[in-house]
Every structure is written in C-alpha cells, then in structure tokens.
Enzyme design. Structure first.
Site, PDB file in Angstrom:
ATOM      1  N   LYS A 291       0.520  -0.982  -0.019  1.00 47.72           N
ATOM      2  CA  LYS A 291      -0.048   0.179  -0.069  1.00 47.72           C
ATOM      3  C   LYS A 291       0.805   1.390   0.276  1.00 47.72           C
ATOM      4  O   LYS A 291       0.511   2.001  -0.768  1.00 47.72           O
ATOM      5  CB  LYS A 291      -1.207   0.065   1.097  1.00 47.72           C
ATOM      6  CG  LYS A 291      -2.126   0.815   1.299  1.00 47.72           C
ATOM      7  CD  LYS A 291      -3.144   1.034   2.617  1.00 47.72           C
ATOM      8  CE  LYS A 291      -3.415   2.474   2.542  1.00 47.72           C
ATOM      9  NZ  LYS A 291      -3.851   2.819   3.658  1.00 47.72           N
TER      10      LYS A 291
ATOM     11  N   GLU B 139      10.297  -4.661   4.503  1.00 47.94           N
ATOM     12  CA  GLU B 139      10.710  -5.866   3.968  1.00 47.94           C
ATOM     13  C   GLU B 139      10.364  -5.914   2.191  1.00 47.94           C
ATOM     14  O   GLU B 139      11.015  -7.093   2.278  1.00 47.94           O
ATOM     15  CB  GLU B 139       9.289  -7.229   5.227  1.00 47.94           C
ATOM     16  CG  GLU B 139       9.970  -7.087   6.799  1.00 47.94           C
ATOM     17  CD  GLU B 139       9.678  -5.871   7.036  1.00 47.94           C
ATOM     18  OE1 GLU B 139       8.995  -4.847   6.428  1.00 47.94           O
ATOM     19  OE2 GLU B 139       9.029  -6.004   8.444  1.00 47.94           O
TER      20      GLU B 139
ATOM     21  N   GLY C 265      -4.929  -1.841   4.815  1.00 43.67           N
ATOM     22  CA  GLY C 265      -3.448  -2.592   4.524  1.00 43.67           C
ATOM     23  C   GLY C 265      -5.204  -3.777   4.918  1.00 43.67           C
ATOM     24  O   GLY C 265      -4.722  -4.719   3.411  1.00 43.67           O
ATOM     25  N   ARG C 266      -5.403  -4.344   5.866  1.00 49.30           N
ATOM     26  CA  ARG C 266      -6.049  -5.553   5.806  1.00 49.30           C
ATOM     27  C   ARG C 266      -6.881  -5.473   5.609  1.00 49.30           C
ATOM     28  O   ARG C 266      -8.156  -6.560   5.824  1.00 49.30           O
ATOM     29  CB  ARG C 266      -5.888  -5.863   7.313  1.00 49.30           C
ATOM     30  CG  ARG C 266      -6.890  -4.277   8.399  1.00 49.30           C
ATOM     31  CD  ARG C 266      -5.976  -4.563   9.813  1.00 49.30           C
ATOM     32  NE  ARG C 266      -6.353  -3.230  10.913  1.00 49.30           N
ATOM     33  CZ  ARG C 266      -6.250  -2.357  10.644  1.00 49.30           C
ATOM     34  NH1 ARG C 266      -4.798  -1.957   9.979  1.00 49.30           N
ATOM     35  NH2 ARG C 266      -6.006  -1.211  11.580  1.00 49.30           N
TER      36      ARG C 266
ATOM     37  N   GLU D 160      -4.831  -6.087  14.332  1.00 52.08           N
ATOM     38  CA  GLU D 160      -4.370  -5.361  14.217  1.00 52.08           C
ATOM     39  C   GLU D 160      -5.374  -4.505  14.393  1.00 52.08           C
ATOM     40  O   GLU D 160      -5.105  -3.225  14.257  1.00 52.08           O
ATOM     41  CB  GLU D 160      -3.299  -5.714  13.002  1.00 52.08           C
ATOM     42  CG  GLU D 160      -2.667  -5.043  12.526  1.00 52.08           C
ATOM     43  CD  GLU D 160      -1.964  -3.984  10.943  1.00 52.08           C
ATOM     44  OE1 GLU D 160      -2.181  -3.831  10.562  1.00 52.08           O
ATOM     45  OE2 GLU D 160      -0.622  -4.784  11.217  1.00 52.08           O
TER      46      GLU D 160
ATOM     47  N   HIS E  24      -5.951 -33.131  16.699  1.00 47.06           N
ATOM     48  CA  HIS E  24      -4.249 -34.340  17.262  1.00 47.06           C
ATOM     49  C   HIS E  24      -3.899 -33.447  17.959  1.00 47.06           C
ATOM     50  O   HIS E  24      -1.704 -34.039  17.986  1.00 47.06           O
ATOM     51  CB  HIS E  24      -3.697 -34.782  16.154  1.00 47.06           C
ATOM     52  CG  HIS E  24      -5.351 -36.042  15.789  1.00 47.06           C
ATOM     53  ND1 HIS E  24      -5.586 -37.125  16.234  1.00 47.06           N
ATOM     54  CD2 HIS E  24      -6.762 -35.714  14.626  1.00 47.06           C
ATOM     55  CE1 HIS E  24      -7.034 -37.945  15.732  1.00 47.06           C
ATOM     56  NE2 HIS E  24      -7.398 -37.222  14.514  1.00 47.06           N
TER      57      HIS E  24
ATOM     58  N   LYS F  54       9.494  -0.675  13.643  1.00 47.76           N
ATOM     59  CA  LYS F  54      10.511  -0.225  13.034  1.00 47.76           C
ATOM     60  C   LYS F  54      11.099   0.095  13.275  1.00 47.76           C
ATOM     61  O   LYS F  54      12.059   0.707  12.753  1.00 47.76           O
ATOM     62  CB  LYS F  54       8.937   0.105  11.943  1.00 47.76           C
ATOM     63  CG  LYS F  54       8.056  -0.986  11.430  1.00 47.76           C
ATOM     64  CD  LYS F  54       6.928  -0.116  10.680  1.00 47.76           C
ATOM     65  CE  LYS F  54       5.948  -0.641   9.582  1.00 47.76           C
ATOM     66  NZ  LYS F  54       4.618   0.013   9.391  1.00 47.76           N
TER      67      LYS F  54
HETATM   68  O1  F6P Z   1       3.058  -2.966   9.560  1.00 50.56           O
HETATM   69  C1  F6P Z   1       1.937  -2.710   9.389  1.00 50.56           C
HETATM   70  C2  F6P Z   1       1.244  -2.736   7.646  1.00 50.56           C
HETATM   71  O2  F6P Z   1       1.371  -1.988   7.802  1.00 50.56           O
HETATM   72  C3  F6P Z   1       0.031  -3.652   7.945  1.00 50.56           C
HETATM   73  O3  F6P Z   1      -1.046  -2.489   8.594  1.00 50.56           O
HETATM   74  C4  F6P Z   1       0.083  -3.195   6.807  1.00 50.56           C
HETATM   75  O4  F6P Z   1      -0.914  -4.188   5.932  1.00 50.56           O
HETATM   76  C5  F6P Z   1       1.421  -3.996   6.311  1.00 50.56           C
HETATM   77  O5  F6P Z   1       2.196  -3.587   7.321  1.00 50.56           O
HETATM   78  C6  F6P Z   1       2.000  -4.042   4.801  1.00 50.56           C
HETATM   79  O6  F6P Z   1       1.804  -2.480   4.591  1.00 50.56           O
HETATM   80  P1  F6P Z   1       2.152  -1.839   2.989  1.00 50.56           P
HETATM   81  O7  F6P Z   1       1.163  -2.408   1.707  1.00 50.56           O
HETATM   82  O8  F6P Z   1       2.748  -0.680   2.920  1.00 50.56           O
HETATM   83  O9  F6P Z   1       3.626  -2.729   2.491  1.00 50.56           O
END
Ligand code: F6P
Length: 522
Positions: A208, A214, A265-266, A351, A382, A491
């Site tokens: 987003k 990452e 995002g979620r 979240e 199990h 972060k």
């Molecule tokens: O770190 C949490 C978060 O901001 C989530 O809310 C989001 O889904 C995820 O990181 C990834 O964010 P982005 O889509 O901006 O890379």
C-alpha cells in the site's frame, strides 16, 4: 454521529447484572433441554453463510441486552457513517471504504442507499481501476510463457491474496503457480527463486505504502536476481500494486495498479492487492468474490440488528471478552484449503482491535481484541484440542465447514463433517466420568459457520462477514479499528539496531539488547 463507549451505557450495567444472574452459571445442556426452539432462535442464514450460534453461552435475555448495548452505543450511526464515507479513521483522517470496492456501478445497483451518494464520485475510478486490473489479469492468464506469479508483500499485502488463492485452489487456472514472499528472511525469497526462471515469472510488488522495509528489500533482491539472470523486460515481468504509484515508478516499475488511502491494508484484498487472486481465478471469478462480499455488506447495512449476523457475532465477542473474560478464540476451519484463514483473521481482528485507548485517547478499563489462533480443524484435533476440551481456560471455538466438497474421493467428506459436528458436540456436552482424567466438563461454547460450497462468492461473503463483526466489537469498544500505530515502534527501533549490528555500538542500549547484540557479533 453520536457514539457512546459501551461501558458508559445503561445496557452495560444491566449486562453486568445479567452476567451475575444468569451468565456465570449458564449451562448449555440445560438451555437446550428447556427450550426446544433454541437452535431456531440462535441460528440464521445470511448471504452465502449459515450460522449456528446456539451453542454459545447466551440467552434471549442476554442477547436482547447486547442488542440494547449496540443501540445505546450508536452502532447503527457508526455503521452508517462508514457507509457514508465519513472520516471514521480519525487518527489518520481517512474514510473507511473497502466496501466500496465491492459496490457495483450505481447504474447497476437496484436501490442505491442514500449515504452512498456522498461517495458515488469515487465509484467510476474504482471501476475503471478494477476493469484495468482484471483486463491485465486475463492477459497474464492467456500468456503461456508466464507460469509463475510471485507476490512480494507483507501483512495485508500478503495474507489476503495468499489466503484466498489457497482457499480457491480448485478454481485456479491450471499451469500457473503462485508463490508468496513476505518475510525479510532471505531464505524465503531464495527458496522461491530456486524454483522459478526469469522468463516465465511475473513479480507483483504489493505494498500500500511502497515503503515497507521487508517488501522493499525483497523487491530489490528480486529485481537484482532478475537482471543478474539476464532478464531485461522489467515492464513485462514486474507490476506494482500500491497507493503510492510515484514510488513504484521511482523504483523502476511502470506497470502499476493503484488504490486509495481509504482502503486499510488488512482490508485490501478487494483492491489491486487482489491481483494474484484475479490472475488465479480470472476476472469473472474475482467479480463473484466481490459480489459475495457486497451481498454481505448489504446484509450488514440493512438487516435488523437482531437478525444481522455480523452484529450478532460482534456482540457475542463483546459478551465473551468483557463479561465472561475469555481472552482468546480458536478458529477451526474444516476445509484444508482454508489453512491460511486463521492467520488472515489474526491480522484482521488483532491489528484492528488490539487497542488500549478509545478514539479520544483515553485508556480503557476493559479488554479488547482476543487472541485469535487456529489451524485446520482435523489437524488441531490431534494437537491442541486436548486443551480446548479439558484445559483450565474456556476458549470459544469458531468452526467453519463446507457442505459440498469439490473432490470425489469416497468417504472423506462425511468423515470430515462428522468430525466438525462431533467436536462442537463434545465441547458442549462433555462427559461425566468418575476418573478426573477422563472427565469432560462440557459447556464449552462454539459457533458453527456453514457454507454450501467454498467458491469465490461464498469466500467473499465469509471474509466480509468477518470484517464487519470486527467493526461491531471495535465500534462498541469505542476504539479506532482502522489504524495500527502499535506496529510503528518496532520498525523505528529495528533501523537503529540494524546500524548497531554493523557498528557494534551498544552505548545507551538496555542490558539485554546489548548482550544479545554482542553475542551476534562474536
Ligand atoms: O506494519 C503493519 C502494516 O502497516 C499493515 O497494516 C499492512 O498490511 C502491512 O504493514 C503492509 O503494509 P504495506 O502494504 O504498506 O507494505
């Protein structure tokens, strides 16, 4: 919009009394014996999902009070504010309109609701973007040279499409493989890169913000690998899914599909972030996924509260968390394709509602999001179901089962369904045994969600149902379910620690971090 935090309403006080009066000592077996209509009263159809809530620790009286709690807290006005485009994500000054992504164009809507007129100006852009994305998805599907699609994203930019592509495996175009890389741990990307070839691979960089460390690290490494392997046509082999199109361009990706800051995002699987799913199941399938969710939106928006499934589930969540004091919920999908569904729900609920202050920044004196956890049910049986049946904590379980399988192997599906029903039954009924080791107390609550078939429509409806039930509990708790400041501190600290890992500088660090850092450098 006049929201009142649930603990400041008369219904809250009445519920405390109700809990002491009938809640604490409630017994499911006695309730069924006393009321032959209990199943009918506490089960209901909703679009594409049937729900049995009757094995929960509720009575008509407690549910009536919970509904009063919802009304007194202003749930309906809050819901309508979301569907009217009000900036209900107050800490980020944003509207919350993932539901608009599933709304058909107004011309195709039978009776558009009043409030949508406030945001109708967004719809043409939503549909233009959707059409472009689906046309691209069809193009990729038709391109026989593209055999592998690698989605690079994390959180909502990973869990939604990953969960849905797995869940709809039976609908996936043969000949295409889907890979999901989220972890910054290079092992994950390296393992995928071993399996793919640059000429046959499409990398989707899903973020987003297009700043998430990452994802950016994995994207840079994937691009470097592609170029090192002789890949040249970045435009054909890389696409970006983001609200930050300029950053994607600056990164060197010209094929971009955008979305809007009013999609959290979620909550973004319905947007361009859903492209892997659209490639997997095709444009028509993706439209069915949106349509199933839209049916649930309409149900949530217009069904009376007492027959409104997201409302009833969300109220039960409040009842369990704040009155019974249950701290977790176990998710038990009885369908192997739903194996990432619990992980998806973890982000969605924890979240969204893992907050300790209300929208005014005031500390809360009651619990919010429970811990969600789970695995496909038969596997769980199990492993940890022992604790669900005989542990010291009561954990409400949410089953999901599917009537019709899409395979023809004899016997399997009946056995699977029998296990789902039997587990719910065992949790409730228990078993008296003089030997304490063999005794089951029973009276352990569960909800049973039933789909006719696991297909794009029903999956869309199931996910929208979960989104809205999270809205309901968050709304009553008076929290902002749409921000996520709690992920920020780690972060920031990671950047500092990364530099210290290189330099070895431990000055000013706490003793434990300094000690571990020294160990790592030794
Ligand atoms: O770190 C949490 C978060 O901001 C989530 O809310 C989001 O889904 C995820 O990181 C990834 O964010 P982005 O889509 O901006 O890379």
């Amino acid at each position: 919009m006049n929201s009142i935090r649930c603990d400041r309403t008369p219904a809250w006080t009445a519920l405390q009394a109700e809990f002491e009066h009938t809640g604490r000592g409630f017994d499911l077996r006695a309730a069924f014996a006393a009321d032959p209509q209990r199943f009918e009263s506490f089960s209901q159809p909703a679009p594409h999902v049937f729900a049995d809530l009757s094995k929960n620790l509720i009575t008509p009286a407690s549910e009536a009070l919970l509904l009063a709690l919802a009304r007194q807290s202003g749930l309906e006005a809050h819901r309508d504010a979301m569907f009217g485009g009000t900036l209900i994500n107050t800490t980020e000054h944003r509207a919350v309109m993932h539901w608009l992504l599933r709304n058909p164009p107004l011309a195709q809507t039978n009776k558009p609701h009043e409030a949508i007129k406030n945001v109708a100006n967004e719809l043409p852009d939503v549909h233009a973007t959707l059409d472009a994305m689906l046309a691209y998805a069809e193009q990729v599907r038709a391109d026989e040279h593209i055999t592998d699609v690698v989605n690079i994203g994390i959180g909502g930019s990973d869990l939604g499409p990953q969960m849905a592509v797995l869940a709809l495996d039976e609908f996936v175009l043969p000949g295409k493989r889907f890979h999901f890389v989220s972890n910054v741990d290079g092992h994950e990307l390296a393992a995928v890169l071993k399996k793919v070839r640059p000429d046959n691979t499409l990398f989707l960089i899903a973020s987003k913000t297009f700043t998430t460390i990452e994802t950016m690290t994995n994207a840079r490494s994937a691009k470097a690998w592609f170029e090192a392997q002789g890949g040249t046509d970045v435009a054909r082999h890389f696409a970006a899914l983001t609200t930050n199109v300029p950053a994607a361009r600056a990164f060197g990706i010209d094929t971009t599909f955008g979305f809007w800051d009013w999609v959290g995002g979620r909550y973004s699987v319905w947007s361009a972030i859903g492209l892997p799913l659209a490639i997997a199941i095709g444009a028509a399938g993706f439209r069915q996924f949106l349509a199933g969710a839209h049916d649930m939106d309409e149900h949530f928006r217009s069904a009376p509260l007492a027959r409104n499934l997201p409302v009833r589930l969300g109220l039960l969540d409040v009842w369990y968390r704040n009155f019974h004091g249950f701290t977790s919920r176990s998710i038990a999908p009885y369908h192997s394709a739903l194996r990432r569904y619990p992980a998806y729900l973890q982000q969605l609920e924890m979240e969204s509602n893992g907050k300790r202050v209300d929208t005014q920044g005031q500390a809360l004196s009651f619990g919010t999001a429970p811990v969600l956890w789970g695995e496909p049910g038969t596997n769980g049986q199990h492993a940890y179901f022992q604790m669900l049946h005989q542990g010291t904590d009561v954990v409400p379980v949410e089953f999901v089962a599917v009537k019709q399988p899409r395979h023809t192997l004899p016997g399997h599906h009946t056995l699977l369904l029998a296990n789902a029903l039997a587990q719910a039954q065992a949790l409730m009924l228990g078993k008296v045994d003089a030997d304490g080791h063999r005794h089951f107390t029973g009276n352990r609550p569960s909800t049973f969600l039933l789909l006719d078939e696991l297909n794009p429509t029903s999956l869309g409806a199931l996910i929208a149902l979960q989104e809205h039930r999270v809205f309901v509990s968050g709304s009553l708790w008076g929290i902002n379910s749409f921000d996520q400041w709690g992920v920020e501190l780690g972060k920031v600290l990671a950047k500092d620690v990364e530099a210290r890992l290189a330099s070895g500088d431990v000055s000013g660090l706490d003793g434990s971090t300094a000690g571990l850092l020294a160990q790592l450098r030794r």
